[in-house]
Design a protein around this motif. Structure first.
Motif, PDB file in Angstrom:
ATOM      1  N   TRP A 284       0.814  -1.215   0.000  1.00  0.00           N
ATOM      2  CA  TRP A 284       0.000   0.000   0.000  1.00  0.00           C
ATOM      3  C   TRP A 284       0.855   1.277   0.000  1.00  0.00           C
ATOM      4  N   GLU A 285       2.173   1.131   0.076  1.00  0.00           N
ATOM      5  CA  GLU A 285       3.026   2.313  -0.010  1.00  0.00           C
ATOM      6  C   GLU A 285       2.940   2.901  -1.422  1.00  0.00           C
ATOM      7  N   ASP A 286       2.797   4.229  -1.476  1.00  0.00           N
ATOM      8  CA  ASP A 286       2.672   4.938  -2.767  1.00  0.00           C
ATOM      9  C   ASP A 286       1.524   4.380  -3.600  1.00  0.00           C
ATOM     10  N   ILE A 287       0.431   3.993  -2.928  1.00  0.00           N
ATOM     11  CA  ILE A 287      -0.695   3.368  -3.619  1.00  0.00           C
ATOM     12  C   ILE A 287      -1.358   4.328  -4.609  1.00  0.00           C
ATOM     13  N   GLU A 288      -1.368   5.648  -4.271  1.00  0.00           N
ATOM     14  CA  GLU A 288      -2.011   6.623  -5.158  1.00  0.00           C
ATOM     15  C   GLU A 288      -1.225   6.779  -6.461  1.00  0.00           C
ATOM     16  N   THR A 289       0.084   6.575  -6.360  1.00  0.00           N
ATOM     17  CA  THR A 289       0.902   6.682  -7.563  1.00  0.00           C
ATOM     18  C   THR A 289       0.710   5.462  -8.457  1.00  0.00           C
ATOM     19  N   LYS A 290       0.613   4.287  -7.808  1.00  0.00           N
ATOM     20  CA  LYS A 290       0.457   3.046  -8.577  1.00  0.00           C
ATOM     21  C   LYS A 290      -0.922   2.924  -9.194  1.00  0.00           C
ATOM     22  N   TYR A 291      -1.954   3.433  -8.487  1.00  0.00           N
ATOM     23  CA  TYR A 291      -3.334   3.279  -8.967  1.00  0.00           C
ATOM     24  C   TYR A 291      -4.049   4.625  -8.939  1.00  0.00           C
ATOM     25  N   PRO A 292      -3.736   5.503  -9.892  1.00  0.00           N
ATOM     26  CA  PRO A 292      -4.394   6.823  -9.937  1.00  0.00           C
ATOM     27  C   PRO A 292      -5.868   6.710 -10.337  1.00  0.00           C
ATOM     28  N   GLU A 293      -6.640   7.677  -9.874  1.00  0.00           N
ATOM     29  CA  GLU A 293      -8.070   7.695 -10.192  1.00  0.00           C
ATOM     30  C   GLU A 293      -8.279   7.838 -11.696  1.00  0.00           C
ATOM     31  N   GLY A 294      -9.283   7.099 -12.196  1.00  0.00           N
ATOM     32  CA  GLY A 294      -9.641   7.175 -13.602  1.00  0.00           C
ATOM     33  C   GLY A 294      -8.914   6.187 -14.488  1.00  0.00           C
ATOM     34  N   VAL A 349     -10.361   2.807 -11.460  1.00  0.00           N
ATOM     35  CA  VAL A 349     -10.161   3.316 -10.093  1.00  0.00           C
ATOM     36  C   VAL A 349     -11.028   4.559  -9.910  1.00  0.00           C
ATOM     37  N   LEU A 350     -11.937   4.497  -8.925  1.00  0.00           N
ATOM     38  CA  LEU A 350     -12.827   5.624  -8.646  1.00  0.00           C
ATOM     39  C   LEU A 350     -12.302   6.484  -7.496  1.00  0.00           C
ATOM     40  N   GLY A 351     -11.612   5.841  -6.544  1.00  0.00           N
ATOM     41  CA  GLY A 351     -11.079   6.587  -5.399  1.00  0.00           C
ATOM     42  C   GLY A 351     -10.087   5.741  -4.623  1.00  0.00           C
ATOM     43  N   ILE A 359      -9.622   1.028  -1.732  1.00  0.00           N
ATOM     44  CA  ILE A 359      -9.701   1.483  -3.124  1.00  0.00           C
ATOM     45  C   ILE A 359     -11.108   1.210  -3.624  1.00  0.00           C
ATOM     46  N   SER A 360     -11.743   2.247  -4.159  1.00  0.00           N
ATOM     47  CA  SER A 360     -13.071   2.098  -4.752  1.00  0.00           C
ATOM     48  C   SER A 360     -12.901   1.874  -6.250  1.00  0.00           C
ATOM     49  N   LEU A 361     -13.555   0.836  -6.745  1.00  0.00           N
ATOM     50  CA  LEU A 361     -13.434   0.482  -8.148  1.00  0.00           C
ATOM     51  C   LEU A 361     -14.796   0.496  -8.832  1.00  0.00           C
ATOM     52  N   GLY A 362     -14.776   0.615 -10.138  1.00  0.00           N
ATOM     53  CA  GLY A 362     -16.011   0.558 -10.922  1.00  0.00           C
ATOM     54  C   GLY A 362     -15.835  -0.341 -12.131  1.00  0.00           C
ATOM     55  N   MET A 363     -16.873  -1.080 -12.462  1.00  0.00           N
ATOM     56  CA  MET A 363     -16.855  -1.928 -13.654  1.00  0.00           C
ATOM     57  C   MET A 363     -17.630  -1.282 -14.794  1.00  0.00           C
ATOM     58  N   LYS A 364     -18.726  -0.615 -14.465  1.00  0.00           N
ATOM     59  CA  LYS A 364     -19.571  -0.065 -15.520  1.00  0.00           C
ATOM     60  C   LYS A 364     -18.872   1.077 -16.258  1.00  0.00           C
ATOM     61  N   GLN A 365     -17.880   1.716 -15.586  1.00  0.00           N
ATOM     62  CA  GLN A 365     -17.184   2.851 -16.198  1.00  0.00           C
ATOM     63  C   GLN A 365     -16.286   2.439 -17.362  1.00  0.00           C
ATOM     64  N   ILE A 366     -16.069   1.133 -17.531  1.00  0.00           N
ATOM     65  CA  ILE A 366     -15.270   0.651 -18.666  1.00  0.00           C
ATOM     66  C   ILE A 366     -15.959   1.010 -19.984  1.00  0.00           C
ATOM     67  N   LYS A 367     -17.287   1.021 -19.976  1.00  0.00           N
ATOM     68  CA  LYS A 367     -18.065   1.347 -21.171  1.00  0.00           C
ATOM     69  C   LYS A 367     -18.747   2.695 -20.990  1.00  0.00           C
TER      70      LYS A 367
END
Length: 592
Positions: A284-294, A349-351, A359-367
């Motif tokens: 989880w170190e530098d998690i925002e860098t590895k998994y940016p929103e969007g 990645v939503l948040g 980490i909040s994720l979304g599947m529907k946002q792929i389309k």
């Protein structure tokens, strides 16, 4: 004859003479036959046959011992002529010169001597657990069976009691009863002593942040107890892995050797907290860098809950796809309608919350959101066609795009017809033409109308039926408050009960029934309110006024015609007076 005897004696061999002499010397010796019953004496095997072993113990005769007492585990005889063995003197008969010996009893007594010596010296003895019995086990100590109580098997209760059978261990001797041949042993006492020694050594060197080795000795729902060598430490389930696990058994088993990190050590209470995941880097170190929103990533579904699915992005990093973020159009009751454990899915990645490690994720946002497409493709006022997919009490649903239905509310089917249920007009599968009324992307609502394809007939009512106009219509419904009268198809007016007659009536049904044709006067009209007010009594009033209107003052040239006119006037007055009395009114003075 004497010569013959001499020849026979001289014929005897020197060996026989010496054997006889030795036997004679032994017999005449004061120590010969000095054997005590119940003692162990040395002997020499002089003969081995099929059923017995003859052992010379310096008595008048050899002792005979069953060969079964000299067999090994494979059934082979373990002695030969000339071997020295210790035997037990069971009893002897001086008169008859017989003696009874036992090899087994000798071995048993010698073993008991050894056991007593071990007990006195507080030593240990090896033994093999033979079988389970009530309350514990029987242990073979090399010829003597001892009792091992179940509470003395280990420091902790043993999960699988049968697993110890046939295993060899070291034991402490607790009690010996030679007379009853009872021996009680303990393994726990020995383990406690060893544990105490190890604990003292461990306490001298143990410190926080230290890496230690231990063996898993107990597994619970909340963690694992690890024997560090004289001291137990707790490896909590949350410190086993950076990823989420449901039970420690997913990672370890009893007896596993683990390398762990000391997280906390209380020397006074001798409590140790251990960590396994701390030996690897925190993902989880530098998690925002590895998994940016969007950004889009691929992960594996690891668990399903009522509220969503957990997706592993990498070892130790899981995100949650909430059920509301799985599909733009489908109303899901459970995530299993979309995904299953083990599925590989694409997510956005939503948040990211580094502090809470979420980490909040979304599947529907792929389309793309299909509602955006629908809003552009079908603006308000668009006329479209679609098949009816479903019919409910409140309306019908028309398939517009994949996953999006439009609703035609029952109130938007017809301007004028009163429809109790849409099934009166439509059935599933019918192709319907309708106009788009609203497209609400936020609330995901798409409404249509059929009646809006034509002009509202009420918009023409004020011009067709102005106030004061007489209309004719058929009674369609009778209520306590009035009559509904259809003046044309789909257009109904209301004759309030107060506008039916000057008489006081309890219910309009006393005078009229459905289907009657009546004439009424328009007294109120509103296209916006969709109301048409009618009056029957005002129609009667106008008729009376016409009848009461006086004739021309000019006289006709013929007397009969003049007489008919006066008679008609008198008749009208009499009828008016009669009607006034019947309605409870006082006649006018001129009529009186």
């Amino acid at each position: 004859m004497e010569e013959t005897v001499k020849q026979d004696v001289s014929a005897e061999s020197p060996e026989m003479e010496m054997s006889f002499e030795k036997a004679l010397e032994d017999y005449l010796s004061p120590e010969f036959g000095d054997l005590e019953e119940g003692s162990i004496v040395p002997g020499e095997v002089v003969k081995v046959d099929k059923d017995h072993i003859l052992v010379d113990v310096n008595f008048k005769s050899e002792g005979q011992i069953p060969v079964s007492e000299f067999l090994d585990a494979e059934g082979n005889v373990t002695v030969a002529v000339g071997d020295k063995v210790d035997v037990f003197v069971s009893n002897k008969d001086e008169g008859e010169g017989t003696i009874h010996l036992s090899r087994e009893k000798a071995k048993r007594m010698q073993l008991f001597d050894k056991l007593e010596e071990v007990q006195e010296q507080d030593g240990v003895i090896k033994g093999r657990i033979m079988r389970r019995i009530k309350g514990g086990y029987t242990v073979d100590l090399g010829g003597v069976e001892a009792f091992l109580p179940g509470s003395h098997v280990d420091l902790r209760p043993v999960p699988d009691m049968d697993a110890l059978v046939s295993q060899e261990f070291e034991f402490k001797i607790l009690k010996i009863n030679r007379r009853r041949s009872n021996v009680i042993v303990s393994r726990r006492v020995l383990l406690e002593e060893l544990r105490g020694e190890q604990r003292e050594k461990l306490l001298e060197t143990l410190a926080e942040e230290q890496v230690v080795k231990g063996k898993v000795k107990n597994i619970t729902e909340y963690g694992v107890f690890v024997d560090l060598g004289g001291l137990d430490g707790l490896l909590h389930i949350t410190d086993m892995s950076w990823k989420r696990i449901r039970h420690p058994k997913e990672m370890v088993a009893l007896g596993d050797e683990l390398e762990l990190k000391v997280l906390n050590f209380d020397r006074e209470s001798q409590k140790v907290s251990l960590g396994l995941k701390q030996l690897t880097a925190d993902p989880w170190e530098d998690i925002e860098t590895k998994y940016p929103e969007g950004e889009k990533f691929t992960g594996t579904v690891t668990n399903l809950a009522d509220y969503g699915a957990f997706v592993e992005l990498e070892t130790g990093v899981e995100g949650l796809v909430h059920i509301s973020e799985m599909s733009w159009t489908r109303k899901l009751r459970h995530p299993s309608q979309m995904v299953h454990v083990g599925d590989e899915v694409e997510v956005v990645v939503l948040g990211v919350d580094p502090e809470k490690k979420r980490i909040s994720l979304g599947m529907k946002q792929i389309k793309p959101n299909p509602w955006d497409v629908v809003a552009e493709k079908y603006p308000e006022g668009t006329i479209l066609e679609g098949a009816i997919k479903n019919i409910t009490e409140f309306g019908v649903f028309i398939g517009i795009e994949e996953g999006i239905d439009g609703l035609i509310h029952v109130s938007d089917i017809s301007w004028t017809k009163k429809i109790r249920h849409p099934s009166e007009v439509y059935k599933a599968g019918d192709i319907v033409q309708a106009k788009v009324l609203t497209v609400d992307k936020e609330n995901e609502k798409f409404t249509l109308g059929v009646k809006q394809l034509t002009e509202d007939p009420w918009s023409q009512v004020p011009s067709k039926y102005p106030q004061g106009q007489l209309v004719s219509g058929q009674v369609t419904n009778i209520t306590d408050f009035g009559l509904f009268v259809e003046v044309e198809e789909g257009i109904e007016g209301l004759v309030h009960v107060s506008e039916i007659s000057r008489k006081k009536i309890k219910s309009p049904s006393e005078i009229y029934k459905e289907g009657d044709t009546i004439e009424a006067k328009v007294i109120h009209v509103s296209a916006d309110e969709r109301r048409l007010g009618l009056s029957i009594k005002q129609t009667k009033d106008e008729g009376e006024q016409q009848r009461r209107r006086p004739a021309s003052k000019g006289y006709s040239s013929g007397a009969p015609e003049s007489g008919n006119t006066l008679g008609a006037l008198l008749r009208e007055k009499l009828e008016a007076a009669e009607e006034a009395r019947s309605e409870g009114e006082e006649p006018a003075e001129d009529e009186a």
